[in-house]
Design an enzyme around this catalytic site. Structure first.
Site, PDB file in Angstrom:
ATOM      1  N   ASP A  46       0.728  -1.139  -0.057  1.00 30.06           N
ATOM      2  CA  ASP A  46      -0.459   0.322  -0.314  1.00 30.06           C
ATOM      3  C   ASP A  46       1.048   1.388   0.224  1.00 30.06           C
ATOM      4  O   ASP A  46       1.816   1.197   0.870  1.00 30.06           O
ATOM      5  CB  ASP A  46      -0.896  -0.163   1.303  1.00 30.06           C
ATOM      6  CG  ASP A  46      -2.186   1.192   0.434  1.00 30.06           C
ATOM      7  OD1 ASP A  46      -2.410   1.663   0.629  1.00 30.06           O
ATOM      8  OD2 ASP A  46      -3.106   0.171   0.741  1.00 30.06           O
ATOM      9  N   ASN A  47       0.235   2.085  -0.912  1.00 32.37           N
ATOM     10  CA  ASN A  47       0.993   3.294  -1.280  1.00 32.37           C
ATOM     11  C   ASN A  47       0.596   5.127  -0.085  1.00 32.37           C
ATOM     12  O   ASN A  47       0.902   5.818   0.216  1.00 32.37           O
ATOM     13  CB  ASN A  47       1.420   3.822  -2.538  1.00 32.37           C
ATOM     14  CG  ASN A  47       0.195   4.195  -2.145  1.00 32.37           C
ATOM     15  OD1 ASN A  47      -0.796   4.474  -2.315  1.00 32.37           O
ATOM     16  ND2 ASN A  47      -0.278   5.571  -3.777  1.00 32.37           N
ATOM     17  N   THR A  50      -4.664   6.669   0.221  1.00 37.24           N
ATOM     18  CA  THR A  50      -5.798   6.971   0.842  1.00 37.24           C
ATOM     19  C   THR A  50      -6.405   5.740   1.945  1.00 37.24           C
ATOM     20  O   THR A  50      -7.325   6.040   2.700  1.00 37.24           O
ATOM     21  CB  THR A  50      -7.560   7.180  -0.399  1.00 37.24           C
ATOM     22  OG1 THR A  50      -6.792   5.357  -1.054  1.00 37.24           O
ATOM     23  CG2 THR A  50      -6.906   7.651  -1.663  1.00 37.24           C
ATOM     24  N   LEU A  80       8.675 -12.016  -6.745  1.00 41.39           N
ATOM     25  CA  LEU A  80       8.345 -12.593  -5.335  1.00 41.39           C
ATOM     26  C   LEU A  80       9.359 -13.360  -4.779  1.00 41.39           C
ATOM     27  O   LEU A  80       9.293 -13.915  -6.372  1.00 41.39           O
ATOM     28  CB  LEU A  80       7.240 -12.453  -4.772  1.00 41.39           C
ATOM     29  CG  LEU A  80       6.922 -13.390  -3.517  1.00 41.39           C
ATOM     30  CD1 LEU A  80       6.154 -11.883  -2.730  1.00 41.39           C
ATOM     31  CD2 LEU A  80       6.521 -14.294  -3.424  1.00 41.39           C
ATOM     32  N   SER A  92      -6.702   0.855  -4.815  1.00 38.64           N
ATOM     33  CA  SER A  92      -7.222   2.036  -5.861  1.00 38.64           C
ATOM     34  C   SER A  92      -7.917   3.134  -4.823  1.00 38.64           C
ATOM     35  O   SER A  92      -8.709   2.783  -4.261  1.00 38.64           O
ATOM     36  CB  SER A  92      -7.845   1.238  -6.754  1.00 38.64           C
ATOM     37  OG  SER A  92      -8.713   2.397  -7.634  1.00 38.64           O
ATOM     38  N   TYR A 162     -11.777   6.856 -13.062  1.00 41.67           N
ATOM     39  CA  TYR A 162     -12.148   5.356 -12.131  1.00 41.67           C
ATOM     40  C   TYR A 162     -12.893   4.327 -12.787  1.00 41.67           C
ATOM     41  O   TYR A 162     -12.225   3.249 -12.701  1.00 41.67           O
ATOM     42  CB  TYR A 162     -13.357   5.774 -10.624  1.00 41.67           C
ATOM     43  CG  TYR A 162     -13.000   4.770  -9.588  1.00 41.67           C
ATOM     44  CD1 TYR A 162     -11.705   4.406  -8.804  1.00 41.67           C
ATOM     45  CD2 TYR A 162     -14.392   4.752  -9.877  1.00 41.67           C
ATOM     46  CE1 TYR A 162     -12.033   2.785  -7.927  1.00 41.67           C
ATOM     47  CE2 TYR A 162     -14.536   3.136  -9.101  1.00 41.67           C
ATOM     48  CZ  TYR A 162     -13.489   2.633  -7.833  1.00 41.67           C
ATOM     49  OH  TYR A 162     -14.055   1.919  -6.849  1.00 41.67           O
ATOM     50  N   LYS A 166     -10.648   1.325 -13.765  1.00 42.27           N
ATOM     51  CA  LYS A 166     -11.354   0.204 -14.297  1.00 42.27           C
ATOM     52  C   LYS A 166     -11.718  -1.105 -15.479  1.00 42.27           C
ATOM     53  O   LYS A 166     -11.392  -2.116 -15.296  1.00 42.27           O
ATOM     54  CB  LYS A 166     -12.318   0.002 -12.785  1.00 42.27           C
ATOM     55  CG  LYS A 166     -12.089   0.195 -11.068  1.00 42.27           C
ATOM     56  CD  LYS A 166     -11.216  -0.493 -10.519  1.00 42.27           C
ATOM     57  CE  LYS A 166     -10.972   0.048  -9.437  1.00 42.27           C
ATOM     58  NZ  LYS A 166     -10.081  -1.258  -8.351  1.00 42.27           N
ATOM     59  N   THR A 192     -20.211  -0.717  -0.289  1.00 44.52           N
ATOM     60  CA  THR A 192     -19.486  -1.015   0.923  1.00 44.52           C
ATOM     61  C   THR A 192     -19.394  -0.531   1.258  1.00 44.52           C
ATOM     62  O   THR A 192     -18.457   0.645   1.923  1.00 44.52           O
ATOM     63  CB  THR A 192     -18.432  -2.755   0.254  1.00 44.52           C
ATOM     64  OG1 THR A 192     -18.879  -2.864  -0.973  1.00 44.52           O
ATOM     65  CG2 THR A 192     -18.187  -3.293   1.862  1.00 44.52           C
ATOM     66  N   ARG A 203     -18.426   9.310   1.759  1.00 45.17           N
ATOM     67  CA  ARG A 203     -19.148   8.706   0.808  1.00 45.17           C
ATOM     68  C   ARG A 203     -20.099   9.239   2.052  1.00 45.17           C
ATOM     69  O   ARG A 203     -20.635   9.176   2.733  1.00 45.17           O
ATOM     70  CB  ARG A 203     -19.179   7.230   0.933  1.00 45.17           C
ATOM     71  CG  ARG A 203     -17.665   7.146  -0.764  1.00 45.17           C
ATOM     72  CD  ARG A 203     -17.425   5.650  -0.581  1.00 45.17           C
ATOM     73  NE  ARG A 203     -16.247   5.268   0.452  1.00 45.17           N
ATOM     74  CZ  ARG A 203     -15.479   4.420  -0.064  1.00 45.17           C
ATOM     75  NH1 ARG A 203     -15.688   3.469  -0.708  1.00 45.17           N
ATOM     76  NH2 ARG A 203     -14.293   4.040   0.773  1.00 45.17           N
TER      77      ARG A 203
HETATM   78  N1  UDP Z   1     -24.835  11.147  -1.679  1.00 43.71           N
HETATM   79  C1  UDP Z   1     -25.557  12.143  -0.858  1.00 43.71           C
HETATM   80  N2  UDP Z   1     -24.729  12.937   0.408  1.00 43.71           N
HETATM   81  C2  UDP Z   1     -23.974  12.584   0.950  1.00 43.71           C
HETATM   82  C3  UDP Z   1     -23.018  12.175   0.103  1.00 43.71           C
HETATM   83  C4  UDP Z   1     -23.536  10.995  -0.832  1.00 43.71           C
HETATM   84  O1  UDP Z   1     -26.542  12.445  -1.219  1.00 43.71           O
HETATM   85  O2  UDP Z   1     -23.515  13.386   2.187  1.00 43.71           O
HETATM   86  C5  UDP Z   1     -25.141  10.564  -3.008  1.00 43.71           C
HETATM   87  C6  UDP Z   1     -24.250  10.691  -4.096  1.00 43.71           C
HETATM   88  O3  UDP Z   1     -24.730  11.663  -4.922  1.00 43.71           O
HETATM   89  C7  UDP Z   1     -24.765   9.253  -4.146  1.00 43.71           C
HETATM   90  C8  UDP Z   1     -25.339   8.033  -3.772  1.00 43.71           C
HETATM   91  O4  UDP Z   1     -25.246   8.698  -2.605  1.00 43.71           O
HETATM   92  O5  UDP Z   1     -25.858   9.018  -5.301  1.00 43.71           O
HETATM   93  C9  UDP Z   1     -23.348   7.119  -3.328  1.00 43.71           C
HETATM   94  O6  UDP Z   1     -22.426   8.321  -3.391  1.00 43.71           O
HETATM   95  P1  UDP Z   1     -20.939   7.169  -2.444  1.00 43.71           P
HETATM   96  O7  UDP Z   1     -20.425   8.506  -2.541  1.00 43.71           O
HETATM   97  O8  UDP Z   1     -21.278   6.583  -1.998  1.00 43.71           O
HETATM   98  O9  UDP Z   1     -20.954   6.484  -3.562  1.00 43.71           O
HETATM   99  P2  UDP Z   1     -21.524   6.299  -5.544  1.00 43.71           P
HETATM  100  O10 UDP Z   1     -22.293   5.339  -5.154  1.00 43.71           O
HETATM  101  O11 UDP Z   1     -21.445   7.245  -5.956  1.00 43.71           O
HETATM  102  O12 UDP Z   1     -19.653   5.839  -6.100  1.00 43.71           O
END
Ligand code: UDP
Length: 332
Positions: A46-47, A50, A80, A92, A162, A166, A192, A203
């Site tokens: 891991d670097n 994040t 290795l 990532s 991203y 991927k 998750t 998130r």
């Molecule tokens: N979202 C939200 N409020 C927040 C953060 C995220 O309404 O404070 C929404 C975001 O716009 C998305 C969903 O929640 O529609 C899931 O966002 P997240 O960043 O967790 O993951 P994503 O599935 O978008 O990669």
């Protein structure tokens, strides 16, 4: 300079040997703990862009864990010395806030980093797992999404660093499998959540939990009617484990997620109810290319891996909230 990882045979016992890239991340660290419990010797790369060493608190005390703080994308080669059974390539940034901030790094670890890990799989004869993402489906027209759906992704939007890298990583994995005959599979991980998520990673689950704990209004992006399917980390790790260690998984792509589809508003209501507070919502603009619906079809994982999520949303959220209360206390 090329990286040479040496693991002396005396530390290996007779168990399996695994390498986890992204070992200090949310999922990587849970996977490391699981593999150590299974008796594997684990090399963790891991670097720390994040990820965090705090996540590896348990593992670092274990003599069967070796941590290598290197940036996969910056290494021209990874070798290795010794035996290697499994490569779990998770490295990532994964939160939209993180990958937008580190767009180029995200693209490099998913392209160059994936190549390093695939080359290692070839030279060591290790079985390989790529952690891909439900983001390869983009904003889908097919619902729920089966693995056979090719997706609808904006190739140069804010999430492209991203999504597209991927997709490239998936393509490279299958190209290596065709050319070098490696044993390889791809898992597409849906949203998750659980302990060890960084409270400030942006998130939706950590954001809403933090807001509930502070008595702040929930930040809802767009109408809040967009959906996601939230899987608890323990269930996800079980799926990952089976996808690489079980037979008849070579050459497969698996969706790993929870088919329990919820709107963001619904999620906010559940979190508020668990805290015994009234949900107060504050609406903000929807980020660009934010998918409208997201729900996995897990028929294949059910059939091949005999796997499905077991943790109800309320149960998983309760455990996550408890952990965040600990974290919030420590971080003020
Ligand atoms: N979202 C939200 N409020 C927040 C953060 C995220 O309404 O404070 C929404 C975001 O716009 C998305 C969903 O929640 O529609 C899931 O966002 P997240 O960043 O967790 O993951 P994503 O599935 O978008 O990669």
């Amino acid at each position: 300079m090329a990286l040479l990882i040496r693991v002396s045979e005396s530390r290996l016992d007779r168990g399996k040997v695994s390498l986890v890239s992204g070992a200090a991340g949310f999922l990587g660290s849970h996977l490391v703990d699981r593999l150590l419990r299974e008796g594997h010797f684990v090399v963790g790369l891991d670097n720390l862009l994040t990820g965090s060493l705090e996540n590896l608190g348990l593992a670092l005390q274990n003599r069967k864990f070796l941590f290598v703080p290197e940036d996969l994308a910056a290494l021209p080669e990874v070798h290795l010395a010794g035996r290697l059974d499994y490569i779990w390539h998770l490295a990532s940034p994964a939160s939209p806030v993180h990958y937008r901030r580190h767009g180029v790094e995200t693209m490099l670890v998913n392209s160059l980093g994936t190549k390093r890990m695939l080359d290692l799989a070839v030279s060591c004869g290790a079985a390989f797992l790529l952690a891909s993402t439900s983001e390869v489906y983009g904003d889908p027209e097919v619902h729920p999404q089966p693995e056979s759906y090719w997706g609808r992704v904006n190739p140069n939007g804010e999430r492209a660093c991203y999504d597209e890298s991927k997709r490239f990583a998936e393509a490279l994995t299958f190209e290596y499998r065709r050319r070098y005959g490696i044993n390889a599979r791809v898992v597409r991980i849906f949203n998750t959540y659980g302990p060890r998520m960084q409270p400030a990673d942006g998130r939706v689950v950590p954001n809403l939990i933090r807001q509930a704990l502070r008595g702040e209004p929930f930040t809802i992006y767009g109408t809040g009617k967009q959906t996601r399917s939230f899987i608890y980390v323990d269930d996800l790790i079980e799926g990952l484990y089976r996808a690489l260690t079980w037979p008849a998984t070579d050459g497969e792509v698996f969706n790993l997620g929870n088919p329990d589809e919820r709107s963001v508003i619904d999620l906010a209501r559940v979190i508020a109810a668990l805290r015994g507070v009234e949900p107060r919502m504050e609406f903000h603009p929807l980020p660009a290319d934010d998918p409208t619906r997201r729900c996995p079809d897990i028929t294949r994982a059910r059939r091949v891996l005999h796997w499905e999520p077991r943790t109800p949303l309320e149960t998983g959220l309760r455990a996550t909230i408890n952990c965040f209360m600990g974290v919030c206390k420590r971080h003020g």
